[in-house]
Design a protein around this motif. Sequence first.
Motif, PDB file in Angstrom:
ATOM      1  N   VAL A  10       1.065  -1.249  -0.112  1.00 58.86           N
ATOM      2  CA  VAL A  10      -0.121  -0.165  -0.312  1.00 58.86           C
ATOM      3  C   VAL A  10       1.063   1.278  -0.288  1.00 58.86           C
ATOM      4  CG1 VAL A  10      -1.494   1.471   1.570  1.00 58.86           C
ATOM      5  CG2 VAL A  10      -1.903  -0.842   1.219  1.00 58.86           C
ATOM      6  N   ASP A  11       2.323   1.190   0.269  1.00 65.14           N
ATOM      7  CA  ASP A  11       3.198   2.490   0.344  1.00 65.14           C
ATOM      8  C   ASP A  11       3.247   2.677  -0.943  1.00 65.14           C
ATOM      9  OD1 ASP A  11       4.600   0.462   1.040  1.00 65.14           O
ATOM     10  OD2 ASP A  11       5.548   1.231   2.335  1.00 65.14           O
ATOM     11  N   VAL A  12       4.043   1.583  -1.532  1.00 67.72           N
ATOM     12  CA  VAL A  12       4.098   2.156  -2.862  1.00 67.72           C
ATOM     13  C   VAL A  12       3.291   2.415  -3.335  1.00 67.72           C
ATOM     14  CG1 VAL A  12       5.497   0.892  -5.088  1.00 67.72           C
ATOM     15  CG2 VAL A  12       6.184   0.015  -2.541  1.00 67.72           C
ATOM     16  N   LEU A  13       2.106   1.429  -3.715  1.00 68.75           N
ATOM     17  CA  LEU A  13       0.510   2.204  -4.070  1.00 68.75           C
ATOM     18  C   LEU A  13       0.508   3.578  -4.040  1.00 68.75           C
ATOM     19  CD1 LEU A  13      -1.740  -0.343  -3.658  1.00 68.75           C
ATOM     20  CD2 LEU A  13      -0.313   0.518  -6.032  1.00 68.75           C
ATOM     21  N   SER A  14       0.579   4.093  -2.434  1.00 68.07           N
ATOM     22  CA  SER A  14       0.177   5.253  -2.592  1.00 68.07           C
ATOM     23  C   SER A  14       1.217   6.326  -3.060  1.00 68.07           C
ATOM     24  CB  SER A  14      -0.042   5.498  -1.035  1.00 68.07           C
ATOM     25  OG  SER A  14       0.209   7.213  -0.667  1.00 68.07           O
ATOM     26  N   GLN A  15       2.570   6.163  -3.019  1.00 70.71           N
ATOM     27  CA  GLN A  15       3.381   6.728  -3.993  1.00 70.71           C
ATOM     28  C   GLN A  15       2.902   7.565  -5.025  1.00 70.71           C
ATOM     29  OE1 GLN A  15       5.874   8.419  -2.344  1.00 70.71           O
ATOM     30  NE2 GLN A  15       7.688   7.999  -3.412  1.00 70.71           N
ATOM     31  N   ILE A  16       3.034   5.974  -6.067  1.00 71.74           N
ATOM     32  CA  ILE A  16       2.633   5.904  -6.806  1.00 71.74           C
ATOM     33  C   ILE A  16       1.604   6.591  -7.035  1.00 71.74           C
ATOM     34  CG2 ILE A  16       1.508   4.675  -9.077  1.00 71.74           C
ATOM     35  CD1 ILE A  16       3.092   2.384  -7.907  1.00 71.74           C
ATOM     36  N   ALA A  17       0.695   6.826  -6.666  1.00 73.18           N
ATOM     37  CA  ALA A  17      -0.861   7.579  -6.968  1.00 73.18           C
ATOM     38  C   ALA A  17      -0.441   8.748  -6.157  1.00 73.18           C
ATOM     39  CB  ALA A  17      -1.463   6.990  -6.149  1.00 73.18           C
ATOM     40  N   LEU A  46      -6.833   2.581  -1.595  1.00 74.81           N
ATOM     41  CA  LEU A  46      -6.244   3.973  -2.022  1.00 74.81           C
ATOM     42  C   LEU A  46      -7.069   5.001  -1.576  1.00 74.81           C
ATOM     43  CD1 LEU A  46      -4.035   3.532  -4.772  1.00 74.81           C
ATOM     44  CD2 LEU A  46      -3.541   3.631  -2.599  1.00 74.81           C
ATOM     45  N   SER A  47      -8.733   3.908  -0.808  1.00 76.16           N
ATOM     46  CA  SER A  47      -9.688   5.535  -0.834  1.00 76.16           C
ATOM     47  C   SER A  47      -9.371   6.412  -0.249  1.00 76.16           C
ATOM     48  CB  SER A  47     -11.399   4.470  -0.323  1.00 76.16           C
ATOM     49  OG  SER A  47     -11.398   3.880   0.865  1.00 76.16           O
ATOM     50  N   LEU A  48     -10.197   7.407   0.247  1.00 72.08           N
ATOM     51  CA  LEU A  48      -9.967   8.492   1.721  1.00 72.08           C
ATOM     52  C   LEU A  48     -10.150   7.741   2.510  1.00 72.08           C
ATOM     53  CD1 LEU A  48     -10.927  12.391   1.292  1.00 72.08           C
ATOM     54  CD2 LEU A  48     -11.413  10.998   3.426  1.00 72.08           C
ATOM     55  N   LEU A  54      -2.375   9.772   1.659  1.00 72.10           N
ATOM     56  CA  LEU A  54      -1.938  10.030   0.351  1.00 72.10           C
ATOM     57  C   LEU A  54      -2.710  11.257   0.159  1.00 72.10           C
ATOM     58  CD1 LEU A  54      -1.745   9.592  -2.515  1.00 72.10           C
ATOM     59  CD2 LEU A  54      -3.771   8.390  -3.035  1.00 72.10           C
ATOM     60  N   TYR A  55      -4.046  11.798  -0.004  1.00 79.80           N
ATOM     61  CA  TYR A  55      -4.143  12.994   0.299  1.00 79.80           C
ATOM     62  C   TYR A  55      -4.373  14.112   1.259  1.00 79.80           C
ATOM     63  CZ  TYR A  55      -6.985   9.123  -2.104  1.00 79.80           C
ATOM     64  OH  TYR A  55      -7.698   8.764  -2.762  1.00 79.80           O
TER      65      TYR A  55
END
Length: 565
Positions: A10-17, A46-48, A54-55
């Motif tokens: 998830v932390d990598v996905l957050s970085q990509i997003a 990745l939802s709020l 992320l947001y």
Amino acid sequence: MLPHLESIPVDVLSQIAFFTVASAPLTGLGAVLQLLLCSRNLHDALSLKSCPQLYARVFRSRFDLVAHLRRSRLPSPTTTNLALELQRRCAVLRRIRHRHVADHSILPDLWTIYLMLLESDGMNEYQLHSAGIAQYIRMLLKRCLGRQGALRDDTARALAISVACLVWSHKFITDMPPEERSQTLSELRPFVPSLHVNSGTRRCPLSLDGSYSRGPEIMPGACVGNNYRALVSSIYTREYTLTTPSLLSASIFLTFALKEAIALQVPKHLPQTQVVARPTEHDGPTIEDFFAITRRRTPLVADSGHQSSSREPFADRAGRKMRASRSLAHDEEFYRIAHRLGLPDDTWELRSCIGLLSGTWEGTYMTSPTSFCRCPSQKSDPTVLPDFVSRHPIQCRLEEHLCFTPCIPLPSVPQYGDFGESAFKHLFMNDCEGTANEFSDATGSSSKHRYELFRPTDSSENYRDPRHALDVVITGETPRRLEATWGAFIFFGRIRLSDGLVTLTRKPKYSGDEGRGTWIFEGYIHNRRSFVGRWRSFSVSERESLRGIFSLTKVDDPPSHYCRL
């Protein structure tokens, strides 16, 4: 490809997003939303609600946060709070971009826009201007002002006019069609009352809080504090009760900005310069003096480069170098509307206006038409408020004198007393040794009150923070180089520390000039460079007194050798 994405931590996905939107800071969150729509697992990850960090990170990269932390003295908003604030601001920017105005969202949107501007260190303004905030407010004012205005809420009017003062540039105003400028001025006029309205006038003048005055005259203390309050549902998800910005003060500010789009007509019969005028013993202004006045305009925030990324240091009121921050210029305005944000009544921030008046100020004043100067044969429409009849220059160099403990300040004005009338009383000043002065009031009391002259560049060991001052007395005079041109006057007054109201009394400097009259000026400082408000002449008869509005701009002091001319 999709199963591979779902297997990424998830932390990598957050970085990509984050990087999908970081390269386009002026767009919405469409790229992230597209990623969320790829699969339910990605949406859940990745939802709020699931990934507020992320947001919150996107918020920090797009909006300013330093001013909020500096002013509130509260812990930094949580990632969830920042994420929700990002969602709210993106919705507001989307409505601005699409010029979408819905009656139910106008008021909360205006509060969001106004607070973003007061907190802006560059990025907030960049987002708003890129969305087209100037044109949006231009459209919105048509709904808030005039007889045809669909929105009759005075809070929305005050906010819309205040936002226009912060986002319109002189070029934007000049590019307006003359008919639109004239129409906007006429619609602002009910909120800039002349203070001398015939009882037959159907439309009553407005007080500072936006409510209609029942009588034909507004009380002499016209620039008293704003008592109207409106609940703002959320500032970073915290609820605060904020005071609506002054409808009167914002209307005066915008009136001058609109009026200055048309240059003053310079009389052609005057001599070109003072050098030419002296041999002919001509007293008064020259063509050169008039041109200097026409070049002086009310400073607008939008003209100061909201997209500039430079952060050059500047000198604060005590001459100390500090990192530049655009939001510092709005601190006084913010504290007036935020009204302490739950902080103690004696918090220093409420005294942040101290020290701002010291220096040279130049500007213009306009006179309201009065019944005794109107031609008897002139017929007027009782439903239309007349325009101001003239525009004249005014200049002064002011000094501030501060009273610190253990000294006792001059008597304070009662909460509901007339601050202008109280400050009008003669202040007798006796020079003392060093930078101290003694003042006494005109109540017959023999007591004297010791004040110290405020020096903006004082770096000595005896320096005391001006925010510790118990009271402020203002003295000043017309710059000597301008006395022969525009007249010689002296000034004295006080600052009401609870809200920053400034009152100044202007009197002729030399005996024999008493016919010029004594005038009282009351107003507020905006953006640390503008002083706007209303003035009135002191007269035994109210009907014989002159009244109007003024706008002064703080200018750099000329070189010392120029001041001795």
